[in-house]
Design an enzyme around this catalytic site. Sequence first.
Site, PDB file in Angstrom:
ATOM      1  N   LYS A  54     -66.491 -49.959  47.487  1.00 19.51           N
ATOM      2  CA  LYS A  54     -65.828 -48.895  47.714  1.00 19.51           C
ATOM      3  C   LYS A  54     -64.510 -49.375  48.831  1.00 19.51           C
ATOM      4  CE  LYS A  54     -68.894 -45.435  45.769  1.00 19.51           C
ATOM      5  NZ  LYS A  54     -69.843 -44.600  46.345  1.00 19.51           N
ATOM      6  N   GLN A  98     -72.818 -41.357  51.191  1.00 22.57           N
ATOM      7  CA  GLN A  98     -73.441 -41.941  50.040  1.00 22.57           C
ATOM      8  C   GLN A  98     -74.943 -41.661  49.751  1.00 22.57           C
ATOM      9  OE1 GLN A  98     -71.866 -44.729  48.035  1.00 22.57           O
ATOM     10  NE2 GLN A  98     -73.593 -44.580  46.859  1.00 22.57           N
ATOM     11  N   ASP A 121     -65.674 -36.725  46.262  1.00 19.22           N
ATOM     12  CA  ASP A 121     -66.845 -36.864  45.396  1.00 19.22           C
ATOM     13  C   ASP A 121     -66.617 -35.669  44.561  1.00 19.22           C
ATOM     14  OD1 ASP A 121     -68.174 -39.334  45.152  1.00 19.22           O
ATOM     15  OD2 ASP A 121     -69.576 -38.792  46.725  1.00 19.22           O
TER      16      ASP A 121
END
Length: 295
Positions: A54, A98, A121
């Site tokens: 990422k 995460q 997200d």
Amino acid sequence: MTAALIDGKAHAATLVERVAAAVPAFAAARGRVPGLAVVVVGDNPASAVYVRNKLARTATAGMRSIEHRLPATVSEAGLLALVATLNADDAVDGILVQLPLPPHIDDAKVLVAIAPDKDVDGFHPVNAGRLATGLPGLVPCTPTGCLMLLKDTVGDLSGAEAIVIGRSNIVGKPMAALLTAASATVTLAHSRTRDLAGHVARADIVVAAVGVPELVRGAWLKPGAVVIDVGMNRIAHTDGTTKLVGDVAFAEARAVAAAITPVPGGVGPMTIACLLRNTLVAAHLRAGLPPVVGL
Ligand code: NAP
């Protein structure tokens, strides 16, 4: 029939190029590039790989990424304090925590603490509500990527019969919402669905997001269906090697479908590209700039 392969890697590279091409205009308007903060707790090796990817892709797109590593022993309050700091930091457009988090930290509590307009997200209930009611917001990356692949492959989805297998908050439910918004007729299947094969047989579009290796058989598919396989299941061989397989029996499906995503190389690369896209979308929304055309 041999299904065409839907090349997620190539689509993702094009999307990252489009994002990168839009960054200079944002920078000219705001005096800075979009910023993504990635928070990692503990040292889960799988998370480390995802996060490294990422961060590398963020740099490729010309955006700034800021990594925050916290020890596995950090308290829930400590993590929430960092999220609050990032919420208040004007140079941060996107915040990604995460998962999975250590067991002493409540994932849901942390995810709702992220400012909805920085929730790249798309997991915050406010963004889920915006998606469900047709308001602009941030949509989870994996289903966003799947919809892009479908639109590029099928074109107009209006009136198509679609089945989404799996009803998680991060893939299945938002996927069903996106397909509904695109005017497909959507069946949302799950572990209690009776006669899954019968439902799949009616579908022009099959999105499998289950986590069961090769659950969907080729014989279930309607000839000419388009298949998006979200599943990522690592299978161990007796010789100690492992292989990544999807939720669809690929070789069987390829003989029946019109087009199919491979695993790996299908949906996975799109998920990361969509994270960059969401960071740019968040930056534009926060700055009151118009949406970027073509994203
Ligand atoms: P999840 O939260 O475990 O949800 C799985 C869903 O599948 C649930 O809704 C479950 O039904 C349903 N299900 C389980 N067994 C079933 C069966 N036999 N028949 C029909 N439905 C069944 O999983 P997820 O997070 O959505 O992920 C799904 C898969 O996608 C996993 O393999 C994951 O690794 C992969 N994934 C890939 C990406 C990517 O970037 N490529 C991103 C995210 C996830 P119930 O609700 O009834 O339990």
